[in-house]
Motif scaffolding. Structure first.
Motif, PDB file in Angstrom:
ATOM      1  N   ASP A   8      17.385  17.568 -13.152  1.00 32.34           N
ATOM      2  CA  ASP A   8      18.660  16.859 -13.027  1.00 32.34           C
ATOM      3  C   ASP A   8      18.340  15.384 -12.917  1.00 32.34           C
ATOM      4  O   ASP A   8      17.389  15.001 -12.222  1.00 32.34           O
ATOM      5  N   ASP A   9      19.108  14.533 -13.588  1.00 29.20           N
ATOM      6  CA  ASP A   9      18.803  13.115 -13.561  1.00 29.20           C
ATOM      7  C   ASP A   9      19.240  12.435 -12.259  1.00 29.20           C
ATOM      8  O   ASP A   9      18.867  11.296 -11.993  1.00 29.20           O
ATOM      9  N   GLN A  10      20.012  13.123 -11.430  1.00 33.40           N
ATOM     10  CA  GLN A  10      20.403  12.588 -10.132  1.00 33.40           C
ATOM     11  C   GLN A  10      19.428  13.111  -9.073  1.00 33.40           C
ATOM     12  O   GLN A  10      19.397  14.304  -8.782  1.00 33.40           O
ATOM     13  N   VAL A  13      20.841  15.258  -6.114  1.00 32.25           N
ATOM     14  CA  VAL A  13      21.285  16.584  -6.552  1.00 32.25           C
ATOM     15  C   VAL A  13      20.071  17.468  -6.813  1.00 32.25           C
ATOM     16  O   VAL A  13      20.008  18.622  -6.364  1.00 32.25           O
ATOM     17  N   ARG A  14      19.102  16.926  -7.515  1.00 27.75           N
ATOM     18  CA  ARG A  14      17.886  17.677  -7.841  1.00 27.75           C
ATOM     19  C   ARG A  14      17.156  18.112  -6.565  1.00 27.75           C
ATOM     20  O   ARG A  14      16.750  19.267  -6.421  1.00 27.75           O
ATOM     21  N   ALA A  15      17.026  17.179  -5.633  1.00 30.32           N
ATOM     22  CA  ALA A  15      16.334  17.484  -4.384  1.00 30.32           C
ATOM     23  C   ALA A  15      17.096  18.522  -3.569  1.00 30.32           C
ATOM     24  O   ALA A  15      16.492  19.378  -2.915  1.00 30.32           O
ATOM     25  N   THR A  35      14.622  14.202 -16.623  1.00 25.13           N
ATOM     26  CA  THR A  35      15.133  14.100 -17.989  1.00 25.13           C
ATOM     27  C   THR A  35      14.875  15.416 -18.716  1.00 25.13           C
ATOM     28  O   THR A  35      14.077  16.245 -18.269  1.00 25.13           O
ATOM     29  N   GLY A  36      15.514  15.551 -19.862  1.00 22.07           N
ATOM     30  CA  GLY A  36      15.312  16.747 -20.661  1.00 22.07           C
ATOM     31  C   GLY A  36      13.879  16.879 -21.132  1.00 22.07           C
ATOM     32  O   GLY A  36      13.304  17.976 -21.123  1.00 22.07           O
ATOM     33  N   ARG A  37      13.288  15.779 -21.557  1.00 20.98           N
ATOM     34  CA  ARG A  37      11.906  15.829 -22.042  1.00 20.98           C
ATOM     35  C   ARG A  37      10.941  16.180 -20.909  1.00 20.98           C
ATOM     36  O   ARG A  37       9.974  16.930 -21.112  1.00 20.98           O
ATOM     37  N   PRO A  58      19.583  11.911 -19.609  1.00 18.86           N
ATOM     38  CA  PRO A  58      19.293  10.853 -20.597  1.00 18.86           C
ATOM     39  C   PRO A  58      18.269  11.304 -21.626  1.00 18.86           C
ATOM     40  O   PRO A  58      17.404  12.131 -21.351  1.00 18.86           O
ATOM     41  N   GLY A  59      18.390  10.720 -22.830  1.00 14.26           N
ATOM     42  CA  GLY A  59      17.467  11.085 -23.908  1.00 14.26           C
ATOM     43  C   GLY A  59      17.786  12.461 -24.420  1.00 14.26           C
ATOM     44  O   GLY A  59      18.854  12.721 -24.977  1.00 14.26           O
ATOM     45  N   LEU A  60      16.873  13.377 -24.232  1.00 15.46           N
ATOM     46  CA  LEU A  60      17.072  14.767 -24.627  1.00 15.46           C
ATOM     47  C   LEU A  60      17.966  15.434 -23.586  1.00 15.46           C
ATOM     48  O   LEU A  60      17.581  15.551 -22.417  1.00 15.46           O
TER      49      LEU A  60
END
Length: 221
Positions: A8-10, A13-15, A35-37, A58-60
């Motif tokens: 997750d880019d946030q 939230v990810r943590a 990121t997706g990559r 972002p990105g992928l």
């Protein structure tokens, strides 16, 4: 032990998701990604059982990351989003995802989702099934295609397996399938496994799409 990658880019939230998962005795968070990559790279490096992917990164983006992960690994994917959008459900499930959760999911539902997907099942409630099928049909209309398509292996199904596929298409759980077919849940699991194997389907999500696209269930049926 269920090994999980959380993407997750946030960061908060990810943590948060990683913390909820990592305190469980049967779950290990092996990597986080922003990121997706990074998610694809983490899956390639750690080969987890399950990947939680945010759709918007972002990105992928998460959907393309899911497509790559599902095509190249045995990792099962659960998509996470704040957007309860039919478009996202459709795109994520066609990318090969086995589940779809909103980010405001309750703690117990998140844990249940990871365990269910790890066990080879999918998260596809009847309400999501209905929206998914509406989207399948809408795509066919936009592209000017007939609703019914030929599905390789469909003629290899027994009558009971065809019946199982129809009921899967209507979003029934294993317990509900057992009741409808008057068999045990173990027998249901055998029928479902045979259906997926004969049709070359990844999981129950693809079986739902197949049931409608093949014409076994008519729109509104």
């Amino acid at each position: 032990m269920i090994r999980v990658v959380v993407a997750d880019d946030q960061e908060l939230v990810r943590a948060g998701f990683a913390t909820i998962l990592s305190v469980q005795p049967d779950i290990e968070v092996v990597a986080e990604a922003g990121t997706g990559r990074e998610a694809v790279a983490a899956v390639e490096r750690h080969r987890p059982d399950v990947a939680l992917l945010d759709i918007r990164m972002p990105g992928l983006d998460g959907i393309e990351a899911a497509r790559l992960i599902c095509a190249d690994t045995g990792t099962r994917v659960i998509m996470l989003t704040t957007f309860d959008s039919d478009e996202y459900v459709f795109a994520a499930l066609h990318a090969g995802a086995s589940g779809f959760l909103l980010k405001d999911v309750r703690r117990d539902d998140l844990l249940h989702a990871v365990r269910v997907v790890h066990d080879g099942q999918s998260l596809l409630a009847p309400g999501v099934t209905r929206r998914l099928i509406d989207d399948v049909l809408a795509v066919h209309r936009r592209e000017g295609r007939a609703h019914v398509r030929q599905v390789p292996g469909l003629d290899q199904l027994t009558d009971r397996e065809r019946e199982t596929l129809v009921l899967l298409g209507r979003g029934l759980s294993n317990a509900e399938l057992a009741k409808a077919l008057f068999v045990t849940e173990n027998t249901v699991k055998t029928h479902v496994s045979n259906v997926l194997s004969k049709l070359g389907l990844r999981d129950r999500v693809q079986a739902v799409i197949c049931a409608y696209e093949s014409g076994l269930i008519a729109p509104g049926g």
